[in-house]
Design a protein around this motif. Structure first.
Motif, mmCIF file in Angstrom:
data_model
loop_
_atom_site.group_PDB
_atom_site.id
_atom_site.type_symbol
_atom_site.label_atom_id
_atom_site.label_comp_id
_atom_site.label_asym_id
_atom_site.label_seq_id
_atom_site.Cartn_x
_atom_site.Cartn_y
_atom_site.Cartn_z
ATOM 1 N N ARG A 26 0.785 -1.583 0.267
ATOM 2 C CA ARG A 26 0.028 0.266 -0.279
ATOM 3 C C ARG A 26 0.951 1.172 -0.272
ATOM 4 O O ARG A 26 0.463 2.180 0.632
ATOM 5 C CB ARG A 26 -1.376 0.045 1.572
ATOM 6 C CG ARG A 26 -1.841 -1.119 0.700
ATOM 7 C CD ARG A 26 -2.917 -1.614 2.043
ATOM 8 N NE ARG A 26 -3.505 -2.171 1.633
ATOM 9 C CZ ARG A 26 -4.463 -3.014 1.968
ATOM 10 N NH1 ARG A 26 -5.795 -1.789 2.829
ATOM 11 N NH2 ARG A 26 -5.112 -4.021 2.480
ATOM 12 N N GLY A 27 2.192 1.093 -1.086
ATOM 13 C CA GLY A 27 3.209 2.228 -0.832
ATOM 14 C C GLY A 27 2.861 2.703 -2.047
ATOM 15 O O GLY A 27 2.183 3.183 -2.600
ATOM 16 N N LEU A 28 3.444 3.979 -2.965
ATOM 17 C CA LEU A 28 3.827 4.531 -3.237
ATOM 18 C C LEU A 28 4.043 3.681 -4.835
ATOM 19 O O LEU A 28 4.127 2.443 -4.958
ATOM 20 C CB LEU A 28 5.140 5.317 -3.562
ATOM 21 C CG LEU A 28 5.303 6.334 -2.791
ATOM 22 C CD1 LEU A 28 6.692 7.137 -3.202
ATOM 23 C CD2 LEU A 28 4.255 7.918 -3.174
ATOM 24 N N LEU A 46 1.319 -1.407 -7.946
ATOM 25 C CA LEU A 46 1.312 -0.968 -6.385
ATOM 26 C C LEU A 46 1.117 -2.349 -6.400
ATOM 27 O O LEU A 46 0.399 -3.412 -6.309
ATOM 28 C CB LEU A 46 0.848 0.095 -5.737
ATOM 29 C CG LEU A 46 -0.990 -0.057 -6.871
ATOM 30 C CD1 LEU A 46 -1.408 -0.517 -5.188
ATOM 31 C CD2 LEU A 46 -1.283 1.633 -6.148
ATOM 32 N N ASP A 67 -2.403 10.433 -10.891
ATOM 33 C CA ASP A 67 -2.440 10.362 -9.077
ATOM 34 C C ASP A 67 -2.588 11.949 -8.057
ATOM 35 O O ASP A 67 -2.255 12.957 -8.692
ATOM 36 C CB ASP A 67 -0.729 10.483 -9.502
ATOM 37 C CG ASP A 67 -0.088 10.175 -10.512
ATOM 38 O OD1 ASP A 67 -1.224 10.618 -11.472
ATOM 39 O OD2 ASP A 67 0.785 10.110 -10.799
ATOM 40 N N TRP A 68 -2.502 11.677 -7.069
ATOM 41 C CA TRP A 68 -1.824 12.604 -6.339
ATOM 42 C C TRP A 68 -0.922 13.993 -6.148
ATOM 43 O O TRP A 68 -0.969 15.259 -6.611
ATOM 44 C CB TRP A 68 -2.322 12.898 -5.173
ATOM 45 C CG TRP A 68 -4.443 11.806 -4.913
ATOM 46 C CD1 TRP A 68 -3.929 10.536 -4.779
ATOM 47 C CD2 TRP A 68 -4.936 13.251 -3.950
ATOM 48 N NE1 TRP A 68 -5.524 10.641 -3.958
ATOM 49 C CE2 TRP A 68 -5.646 11.883 -3.435
ATOM 50 C CE3 TRP A 68 -5.296 14.443 -4.147
ATOM 51 C CZ2 TRP A 68 -7.226 12.370 -3.076
ATOM 52 C CZ3 TRP A 68 -6.131 14.256 -4.028
ATOM 53 C CH2 TRP A 68 -8.018 13.458 -3.418
ATOM 54 N N GLN A 69 0.011 12.992 -5.842
ATOM 55 C CA GLN A 69 1.299 13.369 -6.106
ATOM 56 C C GLN A 69 1.784 12.520 -7.053
ATOM 57 O O GLN A 69 1.333 11.006 -7.368
ATOM 58 C CB GLN A 69 2.435 13.232 -4.879
ATOM 59 C CG GLN A 69 1.380 14.110 -4.061
ATOM 60 C CD GLN A 69 1.772 15.207 -3.509
ATOM 61 O OE1 GLN A 69 2.982 15.188 -3.554
ATOM 62 N NE2 GLN A 69 1.242 16.257 -2.634
ATOM 63 N N ASP A 71 2.781 8.889 -8.519
ATOM 64 C CA ASP A 71 3.107 7.991 -7.844
ATOM 65 C C ASP A 71 2.359 7.359 -6.914
ATOM 66 O O ASP A 71 2.511 6.649 -5.572
ATOM 67 C CB ASP A 71 4.714 7.054 -7.937
ATOM 68 C CG ASP A 71 5.533 7.156 -8.693
ATOM 69 O OD1 ASP A 71 4.659 6.797 -10.188
ATOM 70 O OD2 ASP A 71 6.614 7.228 -8.979
ATOM 71 N N HIS A 72 1.349 8.187 -6.636
ATOM 72 C CA HIS A 72 0.549 8.620 -5.370
ATOM 73 C C HIS A 72 -0.828 8.353 -5.551
ATOM 74 O O HIS A 72 -2.027 8.993 -5.956
ATOM 75 C CB HIS A 72 1.021 9.686 -4.387
ATOM 76 C CG HIS A 72 0.517 9.419 -3.178
ATOM 77 N ND1 HIS A 72 0.571 10.411 -2.170
ATOM 78 C CD2 HIS A 72 -0.519 8.729 -1.612
ATOM 79 C CE1 HIS A 72 0.041 10.126 -0.367
ATOM 80 N NE2 HIS A 72 -1.064 9.612 -0.921
ATOM 81 N N ASP A 75 -5.502 6.364 -1.087
ATOM 82 C CA ASP A 75 -6.220 7.293 -0.622
ATOM 83 C C ASP A 75 -5.619 7.083 1.049
ATOM 84 O O ASP A 75 -4.304 6.694 1.199
ATOM 85 C CB ASP A 75 -7.708 7.180 -0.046
ATOM 86 C CG ASP A 75 -8.327 6.095 0.456
ATOM 87 O OD1 ASP A 75 -7.176 5.057 1.029
ATOM 88 O OD2 ASP A 75 -9.454 6.294 0.727
ATOM 89 N N ASP A 76 -6.214 8.504 1.917
ATOM 90 C CA ASP A 76 -5.269 7.848 3.319
ATOM 91 C C ASP A 76 -5.778 7.002 4.266
ATOM 92 O O ASP A 76 -4.628 6.452 4.337
ATOM 93 C CB ASP A 76 -5.848 9.300 4.178
ATOM 94 C CG ASP A 76 -5.740 11.085 3.849
ATOM 95 O OD1 ASP A 76 -3.817 11.059 3.059
ATOM 96 O OD2 ASP A 76 -5.826 11.768 3.748
#
Ligand code: FES
Length: 133
Positions: A26-28, A46, A67-69, A71-72, A75-76
């Motif tokens: 669950r990372g980048l 991922l 992507d938010w950023q 490779d992201h 969600d939180d």
């Protein structure tokens, strides 16, 4: 434009994407260039619930990168792939829309697997390797 059949190659054996250790639970993501329907696009892989999954970086709501950023994608909560534009959420297990403005939609899956410590992706009729620069 149609490509000739992939002789002896990646459709069977896969294309090396990254070391397995590059995908933390669950990372980048690891993003990579592809051709989607003969047009340049991006995909991402991922690790979710221990296994690598990969999709074309293209929201089912509007065909835009999500992507938010860089490779992201999660969600939180780490439970959902979330599009940064209007908040569509997708199940990382199968890419299906799970909420937001993508009802009935689904991310385009890219087949991946992991063997001998490396992650490989498999081209398909829709998703082909990027042309070399
Ligand atoms: S473009 Fe992804 S939710 Fe609208």
């Amino acid at each position: 434009m149609n490509h000739p059949p992939l002789a002896g190659h990646p459709a069977d054996t896969g294309l090396e994407l990254c070391e397995g250790s590059a995908l933390q639970e669950r990372g980048l993501a690891v993003s990579f260039d592809i051709q989607l329907w003969d047009h340049p696009a991006r995909a991402f892989a991922l690790r979710f619930d221990g296994r690598p999954v990969a999709y074309v970086n293209r929201c089912a709501h509007v065909p835009a990168e999500m992507d938010w950023q860089p490779d992201h994608f999660l969600d939180d909560s780490g439970e959902w792939i979330m599009c940064a534009i209007h908040g569509a959420i997708y199940d990382p297990r199968d890419g299906r829309c799970a909420g937001g403005p993508c009802p009935g939609g689904k991310l385009i899956e890219v087949k991946v697997d992991e063997r001998d410590g490396k992650v490989y992706w498999y081209p398909s009729a829709d998703v082909q390797p990027a042309f070399p620069d």
